[in-house]
Scaffold this active site. Structure first.
Site, mmCIF file in Angstrom:
data_model
loop_
_atom_site.group_PDB
_atom_site.id
_atom_site.type_symbol
_atom_site.label_atom_id
_atom_site.label_comp_id
_atom_site.label_asym_id
_atom_site.label_seq_id
_atom_site.Cartn_x
_atom_site.Cartn_y
_atom_site.Cartn_z
ATOM 1 N N HIS A 3 1.809 -0.820 9.953
ATOM 2 C CA HIS A 3 2.252 0.460 9.382
ATOM 3 C C HIS A 3 3.579 0.951 9.975
ATOM 4 O O HIS A 3 4.487 1.333 9.247
ATOM 5 C CB HIS A 3 1.180 1.527 9.581
ATOM 6 C CG HIS A 3 -0.199 1.092 9.167
ATOM 7 N ND1 HIS A 3 -0.438 0.390 8.007
ATOM 8 C CD2 HIS A 3 -1.412 1.252 9.754
ATOM 9 C CE1 HIS A 3 -1.737 0.149 7.893
ATOM 10 N NE2 HIS A 3 -2.348 0.656 8.940
ATOM 11 N N ASP A 61 -0.774 -3.277 2.909
ATOM 12 C CA ASP A 61 -0.562 -2.328 3.993
ATOM 13 C C ASP A 61 -0.700 -0.991 3.297
ATOM 14 O O ASP A 61 0.196 -0.567 2.560
ATOM 15 C CB ASP A 61 0.846 -2.472 4.586
ATOM 16 C CG ASP A 61 1.032 -1.515 5.754
ATOM 17 O OD1 ASP A 61 0.630 -0.343 5.629
ATOM 18 O OD2 ASP A 61 1.578 -1.939 6.788
ATOM 19 N N HIS A 62 -1.841 -0.332 3.497
ATOM 20 C CA HIS A 62 -2.129 0.816 2.618
ATOM 21 C C HIS A 62 -1.126 1.957 2.801
ATOM 22 O O HIS A 62 -1.002 2.814 1.942
ATOM 23 C CB HIS A 62 -3.581 1.285 2.764
ATOM 24 C CG HIS A 62 -3.855 2.066 4.008
ATOM 25 N ND1 HIS A 62 -3.958 1.477 5.237
ATOM 26 C CD2 HIS A 62 -4.045 3.389 4.212
ATOM 27 C CE1 HIS A 62 -4.212 2.409 6.143
ATOM 28 N NE2 HIS A 62 -4.267 3.581 5.550
HETATM 29 C C1 BG6 Z 1 -5.887 1.430 9.600
HETATM 30 C C2 BG6 Z 1 -6.283 1.233 11.027
HETATM 31 O O1 BG6 Z 1 -5.019 0.406 9.208
HETATM 32 O O2 BG6 Z 1 -5.231 2.679 9.450
HETATM 33 C C3 BG6 Z 1 -7.152 2.387 11.502
HETATM 34 O O3 BG6 Z 1 -7.001 0.023 11.168
HETATM 35 C C4 BG6 Z 1 -6.494 3.707 11.225
HETATM 36 O O4 BG6 Z 1 -7.448 2.258 12.882
HETATM 37 C C5 BG6 Z 1 -6.029 3.786 9.779
HETATM 38 O O5 BG6 Z 1 -7.413 4.736 11.486
HETATM 39 C C6 BG6 Z 1 -5.221 5.046 9.518
HETATM 40 O O6 BG6 Z 1 -5.019 5.196 8.146
HETATM 41 P P1 BG6 Z 1 -4.824 6.611 7.483
HETATM 42 O O7 BG6 Z 1 -4.613 6.326 6.036
HETATM 43 O O8 BG6 Z 1 -6.044 7.424 7.780
HETATM 44 O O9 BG6 Z 1 -3.609 7.204 8.149
#
Ligand code: BG6
Length: 508
Positions: A240, A177-178
């Protein structure tokens, strides 16, 4: 720093994620010396690329990061390409041969990380072949990094997990989960557990409500095909948002370790109330963006986007209220809001504290009028694009008389620091190399998050929504405001107001 000896096999090696995130992150680790001589990468996907072409692609993705062409080329020389049909058993045999050759050539001691960065339909097939074709019969460690989505509901996630567990143990599975790699998400624990002024007040006696925002100004871009089947609830809330919520709500861990942290996060998720269908209707709002105009930018509606059904009922916005039924949080709403084509990109958390027990400034004795309630104290954690935190307090307005005035203590990391902090993927890949699962999601977390989200999805599926219901460039449908108003609260973050006041937001 210890150089890591490892073979990465990246399934989905030609894809967008690999090119945008993985190769640049590996290169940063290379520049810092975590990866040096003894590493190799096998990129695999359907397309019939040569090693040369693959290396050119890799070099293309790190252009802005490399100090010289030579450095980029040396790095890319560790990359090998193997065209691969994931359902064809014989392809794993050639993959294995290549892996063995590279293991010898680069002295990798049998250490292997498999990165699944492709369509989740194939995760199960891939891991079962890794085992059956003997790819895991090496001496070193074997770890698998898995991209989201991990299943599309509880049942499919469970099935997938069982398939993976046939091959890898929970300790060997790194579910990405980045958001957990983001600097300021990791900072939540520091703010809470290194500051007594917050931790002693971190409960339902002092906190009125908590607001978690993940707003995006982008639309669905090229991902219409995926997104139209997923929607904001599964794309953002299941992972998230619930991860952030669990970090905010968990009890202080006994120690700051993988095991203790996970235990507390799981307990927090288990305490989130699972709603009945009636409660879902009351506490959750969905939206889909219509066309709109912000300043001089015009946006098309979601249904006009590429690869999206013209009558799509997929939500691009979710706002809702979670309730946590435990001693610490009983009665405190956790409001969440996320969506595409909102006014601004911004991930921020607002902790809204309760009012003082008696407002002694309530009566202006000279003018005999009632003064409205004080502005609440708010702790805001800015996750992105700016990083930092602020605290809103009330002070006295300068001069005769006694008027209170909200003031803000505001700290932000400098742009230079923000630019130089390691990107989430770089940190997570290094964690996986170190065998540290703290910033990855445990199966129990994934499972409980799906249970929470499944009932919302199910309740929504009983009715066709009246979409589209918010103009691109706004902060979502009116119902998202009504949700808080019904409890006597309001969203602390209202970036759209600025544009409305200046007539820069066209909602027609
Ligand atoms: C991803 C989603 O997990 O997170 C995307 O699939 C979203 O739809 C993205 O745009 C948002 O990540 P960040 O790092 O740009 O906030």
């Amino acid at each position: 720093m210890m150089e890591k000896k490892v073979l990465f096999t990246i399934f989905g090696g030609t894809g967008d994620l690999a090119q945008r995130k993985l190769y640049p992150s590996l290169f940063r680790l290379y520049k810092k010396g975590d990866l040096k001589e003894d590493f190799a990468v096998i990129g695999t996907a359907r397309r019939p690329w040569s090693d040369e072409h693959y290396r050119e692609v890799v070099i293309g993705t790190i252009k802005e990061l490399s100090d010289s062409q030579e450095q980029a080329e040396t790095f890319a020389s560790h990359f090998y390409y193997q065209s691969h049909d994931v359902t064809d058993t014989s392809h794993y045999d050639s993959l294995k041969d290549l892996a063995e050759t590279l293991d010898q050539k680069y002295h990798l001691e049998g250490n292997q990380i498999f990165y699944l960065a492709m369509s989740p339909n194939f995760f199960g097939t891939i891991v079962s072949h890794l085992k059956s074709q003997g790819m895991l019969d090496t001496d070193g460690y074997h770890r698998v990094i898995i991209e989201k989505p991990f299943g599309s509901d509880y049942n499919s996630a469970k099935e997938l997990n069982e398939e993976i567990n046939q091959v890898f143990t929970e300790q060997e599975i790194y579910r990405i989960d980045h958001y957990l790699g983001k600097e300021m998400i990791q900072n939540i624990s520091a703010i809470r557990f290194a500051n007594n002024i917050f931790e002693s007040m971190w409960n339902n006696r002092y906190i009125d409500n908590v607001q978690i925002n993940i707003a995006e100004n982008l639309g669905v871009e090229e991902r219409g095909g995926y997104y139209d089947k997923s929607g904001a609830l599964k794309d953002m809330v299941q992972n998230h948002i619930l991860q952030i919520l669990s970090l905010l709500a968990m009890e202080p861990p006994v120690a700051f370790s993988e095991k203790e942290l996970r235990t507390e996060k799981i307990k927090a998720l288990n305490a989130i109330r699972i709603y009945s269908e009636e409660e879902v209707k009351q506490h959750f709002v969905r939206g889909q963006y219509d066309k709109g105009q912000l300043e001089d930018k015009k946006f098309v509606g979601y249904r006009e986007e590429a690869n999206v059904d013209e009558e799509s009922a997929t939500e691009t916005f979710v706002a809702g209220k979670f309730l946590i039924d435990n001693f610490r949080w009983s009665g405190v709403p956790f409001y969440v809001r996320t969506g595409k084509r909102l006014t601004e990109k911004g991930t921020r958390i607002n902790i809204v504290f309760k009012q003082v027990p008696v407002n002694v400034f309530k009566q202006d004795l000279n003018e005999q009028k009632q003064i409205e309630s004080l502005a609440p104290n708010v702790l805001t954690i800015y996750i992105q694009p700016t990083e930092g935190f602020s605290l809103s307090l009330n002070g006295k307005e300068i001069g005769q008389g006694f008027e209170t005035l909200p003031v803000k203590l505001d700290y932000r990391n400098s742009t230079e620091i923000v630019e130089n902090t390691p990107e989430a993927y770089e940190k997570l890949i290094l964690d996986a190399l170190n065998g540290d699962g703290t910033n990855f999601t445990h199966w129990d977390e994934v499972a409980q998050s799906w249970r929470i989200v499944d009932v919302i999805r199910h309740a929504w599926d009983q009715e066709t929504p009246d979409f589209p219901n918010y103009a691109a460039g706004t902060m979502g449908p009116q119902a998202a405001y009504d949700l808080l108003a019904a409890d006597g609260f309001e969203w602390i973050w209202r970036p759209d107001e600025w544009y409305r006041e200046r007539d820069l937001l066209n909602e027609k």
